[in-house]
Design an enzyme around this catalytic site. Structure first.
Site, mmCIF file in Angstrom:
data_model
loop_
_atom_site.group_PDB
_atom_site.id
_atom_site.type_symbol
_atom_site.label_atom_id
_atom_site.label_comp_id
_atom_site.label_asym_id
_atom_site.label_seq_id
_atom_site.Cartn_x
_atom_site.Cartn_y
_atom_site.Cartn_z
ATOM 1 N N ASP A 137 38.206 54.447 26.123
ATOM 2 C CA ASP A 137 38.568 55.435 27.137
ATOM 3 C C ASP A 137 37.840 55.256 28.468
ATOM 4 O OD1 ASP A 137 40.322 56.575 25.423
ATOM 5 O OD2 ASP A 137 38.920 58.089 24.681
ATOM 6 N N HIS B 115 26.469 30.930 39.401
ATOM 7 C CA HIS B 115 26.953 32.304 39.230
ATOM 8 C C HIS B 115 26.216 32.998 38.086
ATOM 9 C CE1 HIS B 115 30.917 31.072 41.381
ATOM 10 N NE2 HIS B 115 29.947 31.348 42.219
ATOM 11 N N ASP C 258 21.236 36.515 45.179
ATOM 12 C CA ASP C 258 22.475 36.521 45.961
ATOM 13 C C ASP C 258 23.092 37.895 45.724
ATOM 14 O OD1 ASP C 258 25.006 36.177 47.026
ATOM 15 O OD2 ASP C 258 25.299 34.169 46.174
ATOM 16 N N ASP D 16 27.255 39.499 52.052
ATOM 17 C CA ASP D 16 27.036 38.462 51.019
ATOM 18 C C ASP D 16 25.818 37.654 51.476
ATOM 19 O OD1 ASP D 16 27.206 36.434 49.168
ATOM 20 O OD2 ASP D 16 29.103 35.616 49.898
ATOM 21 N N HIS E 202 28.331 22.860 46.067
ATOM 22 C CA HIS E 202 29.332 23.843 46.521
ATOM 23 C C HIS E 202 29.545 23.718 48.028
ATOM 24 C CE1 HIS E 202 26.018 26.326 48.070
ATOM 25 N NE2 HIS E 202 25.422 26.218 46.895
ATOM 26 N N HIS F 17 32.411 30.576 53.459
ATOM 27 C CA HIS F 17 33.767 31.093 53.252
ATOM 28 C C HIS F 17 33.959 32.266 54.192
ATOM 29 C CE1 HIS F 17 31.700 34.247 50.914
ATOM 30 N NE2 HIS F 17 31.015 33.264 50.369
ATOM 31 N N HIS G 137 35.149 36.611 49.121
ATOM 32 C CA HIS G 137 35.779 35.353 49.516
ATOM 33 C C HIS G 137 37.066 35.783 50.196
ATOM 34 C CE1 HIS G 137 33.479 32.760 46.354
ATOM 35 N NE2 HIS G 137 32.692 33.373 47.205
ATOM 36 N N GLU H 67 25.842 29.041 53.692
ATOM 37 C CA GLU H 67 25.031 29.155 52.478
ATOM 38 C C GLU H 67 24.779 27.830 51.760
ATOM 39 O OE1 GLU H 67 27.184 30.970 49.158
ATOM 40 O OE2 GLU H 67 28.800 31.464 50.534
ATOM 41 N N TYR I 279 19.838 22.438 44.098
ATOM 42 C CA TYR I 279 19.571 22.898 42.725
ATOM 43 C C TYR I 279 19.143 21.715 41.877
ATOM 44 C CZ TYR I 279 22.601 26.268 44.988
ATOM 45 O OH TYR I 279 23.156 27.127 45.908
ATOM 46 N N ARG J 19 18.940 28.648 47.585
ATOM 47 C CA ARG J 19 20.104 28.863 48.447
ATOM 48 C C ARG J 19 19.699 29.886 49.499
ATOM 49 N NH1 ARG J 19 23.626 29.677 44.937
ATOM 50 N NH2 ARG J 19 23.881 31.938 44.774
ATOM 51 N N GLU K 81 21.636 32.243 52.429
ATOM 52 C CA GLU K 81 22.990 32.615 52.860
ATOM 53 C C GLU K 81 22.959 33.759 53.863
ATOM 54 O OE1 GLU K 81 25.492 34.208 49.693
ATOM 55 O OE2 GLU K 81 27.290 33.754 50.874
HETATM 56 N N1 GLY Z 1 28.163 35.607 46.279
HETATM 57 C C1 GLY Z 1 29.238 34.719 46.189
HETATM 58 C C2 GLY Z 1 29.144 33.657 47.182
HETATM 59 O O1 GLY Z 1 28.092 33.464 47.749
HETATM 60 O O2 GLY Z 1 30.093 33.032 47.524
HETATM 61 MN MN MN Z 2 26.589 34.900 47.986
HETATM 62 MN MN MN Z 3 28.991 33.542 49.744
#
Ligand code: GLY
Ligand code: MN
Ligand code: MN
Length: 435
Positions: free
Chosen positions: A36, A239, A256, A267, A346, A350, A357, A380, A384, A402, A404
């Site tokens: 529920d 992630h 992050d 972000d 990566h 974005h 995104h 970003e 790693y 990272r 960002e």
């Molecule tokens: N937090 C997701 C990214 O950095 O794209």
């Molecule tokens: Mn991010």
């Molecule tokens: Mn991002």
């Protein structure tokens, strides 16, 4: 966001659609978490962009030039019993009075009303494939018209991909949108600063995450995506969202996390030492990522294309990895063979907006899109190096960095919306020492 902002957007879209067209947008469905209990409801971003209306089970319809009103909202009817259980509803009258609809109907009557509206139009603007159940219903309405062509009913001649037009609009942020995004960034900056001050060896990752959740909620926002709070080795999982391990003395912590204000996301990523002091190896990698991020941010300005930032980051990181002995060979060849992807796998950024995104094409035809004022991008880069990396000296193992930021393209260049979160390593150490 003011009602005028939404009506401006609807007018702009309707100008592009022209007369004889109808746009149909369903609200996001609710989602069951278990039995529920539902997941927190989040309105569909396209629907939200055009209506500001946050109730589920609604359908927005735009018909440019319709005499009885161009903006029609189907929504849940008032229902005292359901409202006692599930919360208040605007109802059709409220949709007109408080939410700017020109005309509104109970969503339960949609089967009787919408096909007649579709019938009057030659072109249907709709985004197929996002809400499959609604796709089926729409096809049902069109087919029911088709079945009655012999009785003199009409079917539309053309289906037009709505998101193509709408997502281009969403890419250019208005003054009101920029101000919401600044607010989302500011709140997340405060949360990152709080986390740096709070962090110490022995805490659990979720205890640091709690600092974010508290700062977000006390400002009326929620996380714009699941926060990533990864100590040491976990920082190398892009992630990572379990956020369950203990933070160890001598490790880095990668966070992050961003929030959503009035629908708009921030972000932001920061990486810092759990104990407040970078080791020389951590500092070397950190400095390199920071250099790459600065080089990338310098590329954000009108006239540059959206991939220049990534190119600059790749160049700086490849050069630096060679200098540190982590890559061997000539820089141009290593870039060409994408050898850097072992450590930087990566993209560099974005679009950012209602979606983390965010929507908007990165290419126009065969060309990368040229940046224009009002666009917002993240920058970003990261490096790693998981423990056990073959052929890599042990001192680098378990380092994941990272950095960002959220960058708004302006007439003269750019503004970093998240600049308030410290990222110079000396400033980080000083902030953590003073805490
Ligand atoms: N937090 C997701 C990214 O950095 O794209
Ligand atoms: Mn991010
Ligand atoms: Mn991002």
């Amino acid at each position: 966001m003011s009602p005028n902002e939404f009506s401006k957007r609807r007018r702009q879209l309707m100008r592009m659609m022209g007369e004889g067209a109808i746009a149909i947008l369903p609200a996001a469905p609710t989602k069951i978490r278990n039995r529920d209990a539902d997941y927190a409801y989040r309105q569909d971003s396209d629907f939200l962009y055009l209506t500001g209306f946050s109730e589920p089970e609604s359908v927005a319809v735009l018909i440019p030039g319709r005499a009885h009103g161009e903006y029609i909202l189907f929504c849940r009817d008032k229902d005292p019993v359901r409202e006692t259980w599930d919360g208040r509803r605007a109802g059709p009258a409220g949709a007109v009075e408080a939410h700017g609809a020109d005309d509104a109907f109970p969503v339960g009557d949609i089967d009787e009303i919408l096909p007649g509206m579709i019938e009057q139009c030659a072109r249907v603007f709709y985004t197929m494939g996002v809400h499959p159940e609604f796709d089926q219903r729409l096809m049902g309405w069109v087919n029911s018209l088709r079945a009655q062509v012999g009785k003199g009913r009409h079917t539309p001649h053309e289906f037009v991909v709505l998101d193509h037009v709408l997502h281009d609009m969403r890419l250019y942020k208005s003054r009101a949108e920029v101000s919401a995004m600044k607010r989302a960034a500011r709140i997340a900056v405060t949360a990152h600063t709080r986390a740096m001050k709070f962090c110490r060896p022995g805490l659990k990752e979720y205890e640091v995450e709690a600092e974010f959740l508290h700062e977000f909620r006390r400002n009326g926002t929620e996380p714009s995506y699941l926060p990533i709070v990864g100590g040491g080795e976990n920082g190398c999982i892009l992630h990572y969202t379990e956020n369950r391990d203990s933070l160890r003395d001598g490790d880095l912590l990668l966070i992050d996390a961003g929030c959503e204000f009035d629908g708009y996301a921030s972000d932001i990523t920061r990486t810092f030492p759990v104990n407040g002091r970078f080791t020389p190896a951590q500092r070397a990698i950190y400095d390199l990522v920071l250099d790459a991020q600065k080089a990338a941010i310098e590329q954000i300005m009108p006239g540059k294309h959206c991939k220049e930032a990534h190119k600059a980051a790749v160049k700086t990181i490849t050069r630096g990895l060679v200098k540190l002995g982590l890559l061997k060979g000539k820089v141009p060849a290593l870039i060409k063979s994408e050898a850097y992807k072992r450590f930087f796998m990566h993209g560099t950024g974005h679009w950012l907006g209602l979606d983390v995104h965010d929507v908007g094409d990165y290419k126009v035809g065969d060309e990368w899109r040229v940046l224009e004022p009002g666009m917002v991008m993240t920058v970003e880069p990261g490096i790693y190096i998981p423990a056990g990396s073959k052929g890599v000296a042990k001192k680098w193992w378990g380092i994941g960095v990272r950095i960002e930021d959220d960058i708004l393209v302006t007439k003269d260049g750019h503004v970093n919306l998240s600049a308030g979160a410290v990222k110079e390593p000396d400033d980080i150490e000083q902030l953590m020492r003073a805490a």
